[in-house]
Design a protein around this motif. Structure first.
Motif, short mmCIF file in Angstrom:
data_model
loop_
_atom_site.label_atom_id
_atom_site.label_comp_id
_atom_site.label_asym_id
_atom_site.label_seq_id
_atom_site.Cartn_x
_atom_site.Cartn_y
_atom_site.Cartn_z
N SER A 1 0.85 -1.18 0.00
CA SER A 1 0.00 0.00 0.00
C SER A 1 0.89 1.24 0.00
O SER A 1 1.70 1.43 0.90
CB SER A 1 -0.90 -0.01 1.24
OG SER A 1 -1.72 -1.16 1.24
N ARG B 1 -11.75 5.86 -6.64
CA ARG B 1 -11.48 4.49 -7.10
C ARG B 1 -10.26 4.48 -8.01
O ARG B 1 -9.93 5.49 -8.63
CB ARG B 1 -12.69 3.94 -7.87
CG ARG B 1 -13.96 3.79 -7.04
CD ARG B 1 -15.11 3.28 -7.89
NE ARG B 1 -16.32 3.06 -7.09
CZ ARG B 1 -17.21 4.00 -6.80
NH1 ARG B 1 -17.03 5.25 -7.26
NH2 ARG B 1 -18.27 3.72 -6.07
N ALA C 1 -7.09 -1.97 -5.70
CA ALA C 1 -7.45 -1.57 -4.33
C ALA C 1 -7.08 -0.12 -4.08
O ALA C 1 -5.98 0.32 -4.42
CB ALA C 1 -6.75 -2.48 -3.32
N CYS C 2 -8.02 0.62 -3.48
CA CYS C 2 -7.83 2.05 -3.30
C CYS C 2 -8.56 2.50 -2.03
O CYS C 2 -9.71 2.11 -1.81
CB CYS C 2 -8.37 2.80 -4.52
SG CYS C 2 -8.21 4.59 -4.44
N ASN D 1 -4.95 -5.49 1.86
CA ASN D 1 -5.83 -4.92 2.87
C ASN D 1 -5.23 -3.56 3.26
O ASN D 1 -4.47 -3.46 4.21
CB ASN D 1 -5.94 -5.83 4.10
CG ASN D 1 -6.95 -5.32 5.12
OD1 ASN D 1 -7.25 -4.13 5.17
ND2 ASN D 1 -7.46 -6.22 5.93
#
Length: 385
Positions: free
Chosen positions: A61, A97, A158-159, A175
């Motif tokens: 992330s 998004r 994923a955002c 996650n």
């Protein structure tokens, strides 16, 4: 990858940082790390090593941009992240998004740079996508009897929007909420985008990043810019997870010697530099903050994306003029850093050094390299048959 929760620490308050700085001023000291580090020159020159670093960027992330870069419905930023073209956009429902920037017909990129759109239309054949990624229309749709529009929307990444920042993760099992759970709020909600720029730096991304993370070079590199108003080799370095915060005091901090905590303001007296591992630097300046995202292109080329954000109202022209004047001064120092970085890049090719040496004054850089080494080792273990 989640950060090591055993490595979490609460950042010092502004007053605690100021008191530590005064102790260093009075004793001619600075914060010291626990170890020195020798980073092999091959780790800056090797394509294999860069591919491993890009894999880290693809599997964790990371910050994509500040939230203020996507202030309105339809605002988007489209650029490569670790070699993969992405679009990040604020939808009609206000949610940010991220998608792979590739048409589901023939893979052509739908947008480039930044802007505001009601839909993304492929420039090749006109396939159109809604802001939520759904495939809206296909010209001459009868020619594609096997295409189910409900299943051929843009591929999502994923955002999460949090702490005034937009985070993405290209790992389908990511996650992000867990990864950033311990991250303090770095950017207040009322900050807006003043401008954004992009530039190419002809140096390895780590060489470029290293110049932001220590104050050991202030006297020598910034003789007529930072050194007359700051301190040479005086920093406070804190850690949180794999990240670091480096405080660079200005000599004007002496004006806080006898102030109570309620009376202090660090504006113009101290710059905080937050290193969000691995490739993002957030710096505080009077009236504004700067978010720098370093995107490795190849072993010797980096693209820097810079976002200047502020909480000053657009009608407060005098204050804004002060911000831009201050940024001109900061830019002079940045040019000096870049000249040194370009020289260091040439030095990699000289064959003079087998490794680059980082001492106890450069602990934030040591953390960068030690965490990169640890994550590459972990990826190697995961990929072994």
């Amino acid at each position: 990858m989640p950060v090591n929760t055993n490595d979490q620490k609460q950042l010092l308050s502004d007053m605690q940082v100021v008191q530590r700085i005064f102790a260093h001023i009075d004793n001619s000291t600075t914060d010291l790390g626990k170890q020195s580090w020798k980073e092999p020159v091959d780790n800056y020159r090797s394509k294999k090593r860069l591919d491993e670093e890009l894999k880290i960027l693809q599997n964790r992330s990371i910050v994509f941009c500040p939230s203020s870069a996507l202030a309105k419905t339809g605002d988007y930023v489209a650029r490569d992240v670790a070699g993969i073209p992405l679009i990040v956009v604020r939808g009609l429902d206000g949610i940010v998004r991220a998608f792979k920037n590739a048409c589901r017909h023939r893979g052509v990129q739908l947008a480039d740079g930044h802007g505001c759109a009601r839909a993304f239309v492929c420039p090749y054949h006109g396939w159109a996508y809604s802001l939520d990624g759904g495939l809206r229309s296909v010209p001459h749709e009868q020619g594609f009897p096997d295409v189910d529009k409900a299943t051929r929307g843009l591929v999502a990444v994923a955002c999460v929007e949090s702490n005034g920042l937009v985070f993405i993760n290209q790992n389908p099992q990511a996650n992000i909420e867990l990864d950033i759970a311990s991250l303090a709020k770095l950017i207040p909600d009322n900050y807006r985008l003043l401008n954004s720029t992009s530039q190419i730096v002809n140096a390895n991304w780590k060489l470029h990043l290293e110049s932001s993370l220590e104050g050991y070079h202030i006297r020598q590199t910034h003789k007529s810019t930072f050194f007359p108003v700051q301190y040479d080799n005086l920093t406070v370095v804190e850690t949180f997870g794999e990240n670091s915060r480096v405080a660079f005091p200005y000599q004007s901090i002496e004006g806080l010697r006898h102030k109570k905590q309620a009376d202090i303001s660090l504006d113009g007296r101290l710059t905080y530099v937050y290193h969000l591992f691995p490739n993002v630097v957030i710096s505080t300046f009077p009236g504004c903050m700067q978010v720098n995202v370093l995107e490795p292109i190849d072993e010797s080329t980096t693209r820097q994306h810079t976002y200047l954000i502020s909480d000053i109202n657009e009608n407060e022209t005098e204050l804004l003029d002060g911000v831009f004047e201050g940024q001109k001064f900061a830019a002079k120092g940045a040019i000096e850093d870049q000249q040194i970085v370009l020289s260091a890049q040439k030095g990699l090719l000289s064959g003079a050094n087998e490794f680059l040496e980082f001492g106890l004054f450069e602990s934030a850089i040591v953390r960068l390299h030690s965490h990169l080494a640890r994550e590459i080792e972990q990826l190697d273990r995961e990929n072994r048959p």
